[in-house]
Design a protein around this motif. Structure first.
Motif, PDB file in Angstrom:
ATOM      1  N   CYS A  51       0.831  -1.218   0.000  1.00 38.72           N
ATOM      2  CA  CYS A  51       0.000   0.000   0.000  1.00 38.72           C
ATOM      3  C   CYS A  51       0.863   1.266   0.000  1.00 38.72           C
ATOM      4  CB  CYS A  51      -0.928   0.009   1.219  1.00 38.72           C
ATOM      5  SG  CYS A  51      -2.166  -1.301   1.203  1.00 38.72           S
ATOM      6  N   TYR A  55       0.366   3.159  -3.335  1.00 34.91           N
ATOM      7  CA  TYR A  55      -0.641   4.200  -3.129  1.00 34.91           C
ATOM      8  C   TYR A  55      -0.222   5.249  -2.094  1.00 34.91           C
ATOM      9  CZ  TYR A  55      -3.499   0.818  -5.625  1.00 34.91           C
ATOM     10  OH  TYR A  55      -3.974  -0.065  -6.567  1.00 34.91           O
ATOM     11  N   CYS A  57       0.020   5.121   1.096  1.00 35.58           N
ATOM     12  CA  CYS A  57      -0.889   5.198   2.238  1.00 35.58           C
ATOM     13  C   CYS A  57      -0.812   3.908   3.041  1.00 35.58           C
ATOM     14  CB  CYS A  57      -2.328   5.435   1.781  1.00 35.58           C
ATOM     15  SG  CYS A  57      -3.091   3.991   1.000  1.00 35.58           S
ATOM     16  N   PRO A  59      -3.049   0.787   4.777  1.00 32.80           N
ATOM     17  CA  PRO A  59      -4.366   0.176   4.502  1.00 32.80           C
ATOM     18  C   PRO A  59      -5.452   0.646   5.455  1.00 32.80           C
ATOM     19  CG  PRO A  59      -2.808  -1.442   5.379  1.00 32.80           C
ATOM     20  CD  PRO A  59      -2.016  -0.234   5.039  1.00 32.80           C
ATOM     21  N   ASP A  61      -5.779   3.779   6.340  1.00 35.04           N
ATOM     22  CA  ASP A  61      -6.058   5.187   6.059  1.00 35.04           C
ATOM     23  C   ASP A  61      -7.221   5.389   5.097  1.00 35.04           C
ATOM     24  OD1 ASP A  61      -3.994   5.979   7.679  1.00 35.04           O
ATOM     25  OD2 ASP A  61      -2.533   6.205   6.053  1.00 35.04           O
ATOM     26  N   VAL A  62      -7.775   4.300   4.561  1.00 35.59           N
ATOM     27  CA  VAL A  62      -8.842   4.438   3.567  1.00 35.59           C
ATOM     28  C   VAL A  62     -10.075   5.074   4.184  1.00 35.59           C
ATOM     29  CG1 VAL A  62      -8.051   2.511   2.172  1.00 35.59           C
ATOM     30  CG2 VAL A  62      -9.613   2.073   4.055  1.00 35.59           C
ATOM     31  N   ASP A  63     -10.852   5.774   3.339  1.00 28.97           N
ATOM     32  CA  ASP A  63     -12.009   6.526   3.833  1.00 28.97           C
ATOM     33  C   ASP A  63     -13.223   5.651   4.107  1.00 28.97           C
ATOM     34  OD1 ASP A  63     -10.625   8.922   3.695  1.00 28.97           O
ATOM     35  OD2 ASP A  63     -11.220   9.285   1.611  1.00 28.97           O
ATOM     36  N   ASP A  64     -13.345   4.531   3.375  1.00 31.72           N
ATOM     37  CA  ASP A  64     -14.541   3.705   3.528  1.00 31.72           C
ATOM     38  C   ASP A  64     -14.232   2.259   3.171  1.00 31.72           C
ATOM     39  OD1 ASP A  64     -14.438   3.647   0.702  1.00 31.72           O
ATOM     40  OD2 ASP A  64     -15.662   5.470   0.600  1.00 31.72           O
ATOM     41  N   SER A  67     -13.215   1.395  -0.491  1.00 35.40           N
ATOM     42  CA  SER A  67     -11.799   1.627  -0.784  1.00 35.40           C
ATOM     43  C   SER A  67     -10.943   0.487  -0.244  1.00 35.40           C
ATOM     44  CB  SER A  67     -11.348   2.957  -0.177  1.00 35.40           C
ATOM     45  OG  SER A  67     -12.044   4.043  -0.743  1.00 35.40           O
ATOM     46  N   ALA A  68     -11.302  -0.035   0.936  1.00 31.35           N
ATOM     47  CA  ALA A  68     -10.569  -1.166   1.516  1.00 31.35           C
ATOM     48  C   ALA A  68     -10.715  -2.401   0.635  1.00 31.35           C
ATOM     49  CB  ALA A  68     -11.082  -1.458   2.924  1.00 31.35           C
ATOM     50  N   LEU A  71      -8.603  -1.842  -2.546  1.00 28.30           N
ATOM     51  CA  LEU A  71      -7.184  -1.966  -2.225  1.00 28.30           C
ATOM     52  C   LEU A  71      -6.796  -3.437  -2.089  1.00 28.30           C
ATOM     53  CD1 LEU A  71      -4.804  -0.052  -1.661  1.00 28.30           C
ATOM     54  CD2 LEU A  71      -5.363  -0.199   0.771  1.00 28.30           C
ATOM     55  N   TYR A 126      -8.172  -6.194   9.395  1.00 29.42           N
ATOM     56  CA  TYR A 126      -9.119  -5.089   9.209  1.00 29.42           C
ATOM     57  C   TYR A 126     -10.197  -5.123  10.299  1.00 29.42           C
ATOM     58  CZ  TYR A 126      -7.948  -2.663   4.824  1.00 29.42           C
ATOM     59  OH  TYR A 126      -7.371  -1.874   3.866  1.00 29.42           O
TER      60      TYR A 126
END
Length: 366
Positions: A51, A55, A57, A59, A61-64, A67-68, A71, A126
């Protein structure tokens, strides 16, 4: 107006979100077996590096969730298709255990089954960090299905099983030079792996404290396993056999020369093979064999014995072979399951399906 304001304040108060603290998260991870924790942590660290490199970032840090999912799906595809992913095989990102990839068998892509295991690690990590991650999300499940289908289109079959005749050839070709501690270790490792019916992680996790020697053999406690995360444990039995392929004799020979009276049974041996027999970590503790080292040892010994299809040998080959051999010899399925630790007959049938097809083919009878 005052009543409305009070109501809003109450609603806001009720909707306060409470997150798990770091201590509780760590406790949740400890509910898994130590080997599982290590696998999850190693897989997660590699995913984190991917990641950052791709990207810029983390993993987390994703907004929603979407996105996870995206990714993770991209990572699954990268592991399957990208040549750069092969350098991860045989390497570790866990602090204190970093190493370069020196695995000569990493020229092939990750197997679909390995990618599915990595997905399990990512899903778990996660969830521990508060994401309601669903591995059945279409972006994830369809990517995995495509990888599995692609693998099936490119090759058929499963890991090459090592039957009893193969084990005998391997043992016969191991030099009788007992000055080389690797020869003594590898005899014990392979014979115990075959006759125990154990998974690779169970074999490498065996400790001296788990052994109970008897006149007719050795009882071995398997405290944890893939299907026994709570640690209820199971007992297996290694019988004495009156020939050169006896797992009990091989084990005793190894314990004697290695001076093992506690801890894990199988260690790495340094190249000098003298003075200091074992590789030590920074805590002056003997380093146990890794999964990768075990597979390399097994493949090398099989190649030395002149076996065919050695490229298909994996850490599962001993287990598949012993189960298949037992089925071919007419051992009842429930007895096989008691030794192997399987909860259902489904995997037993899967392991032996190809061999059964060869043995029972109607084409042989016409």
């Amino acid at each position: 107006w005052l009543l409305f304001t009070i109501t809003v304040i109450i609603v806001i108060y009720i909707m306060v979100k409470i997150s798990l603290n770091d201590k509780v998260s760590k406790l949740k991870e400890k509910s898994k077996a130590k080997n599982t924790q290590d696998k999850y942590q190693g897989d997660w660290l590699k995913f984190t590096d991917y990641c950052k490199n791709k990207y810029n970032c983390s993993p987390l840090d994703v907004d929603d969730l979407d996105s996870a999912y995206a990714l993770t799906a991209n990572y699954m595809d990268w592991l399957h298709e990208d040549p750069e992913a092969k350098i991860l095989k045989g390497s570790s990102n866990i602090p204190g255990r970093e190493k370069l990839n020196n695995n000569p068998y990493s020229s092939s892509a990750y197997k679909a089954s390995t990618i599915q295991r990595i997905l399990a690690s990512i899903t778990y990590k996660y969830r521990v960090n508060g994401f309601q991650f669903d591995r059945k999300n279409p972006n994830i499940s369809e990517t995995i299905s495509a990888i599995v289908r692609d693998e099936k289109n490119n090759k058929s079959g499963q890991a090459r099983e090592l039957l009893k005749k193969d084990i005998e050839k391997i043992i016969d070709k191991i030099p009788n030079d007992n000055e080389d501690f690797r020869n003594i270790r590898d005899r014990a490792l392979i014979l115990i792996g075959f006759y125990s019916f154990c998974r690779r992680s169970e074999l490498l996790g065996m400790k001296y404290e788990h052994l109970n020697f008897e006149d007719e053999g050795v009882q071995v406690l398997i405290p944890f396993s893939k299907t026994d995360q709570k640690g209820e444990g199971r007992m297996i039995y290694l019988p004495k056999i009156g020939d050169n392929y006896c797992p009990v004799k091989a084990l005793k020979d190894w314990l004697e020369v290695a001076l093992i009276d506690n801890g894990p049974l199988f260690y790495k041996i340094n190249k000098a093979n003298n003075i200091e027999k074992y590789i030590l970590n920074n805590k002056n503790q003997k380093i146990s064999l890794t999964d990768t080292s075990f597979v390399l040892i097994l493949k090398k010994r099989a190649i030395d014995a002149g076996l065919d299809n050695c490229d298909k040998i994996s850490g599962h080959s001993l287990r598949i072979g012993s189960i298949t051999q037992a089925r071919m010899n007419g051992v009842p399925t429930h007895e096989i399951m008691a030794q192997s630790g399987h909860k259902t007959t489904q995997m037993i049938d899967r392991y032996t399906k190809l061999s059964n097809i060869k043995e029972t083919s109607a084409a042989k009878k016409i």
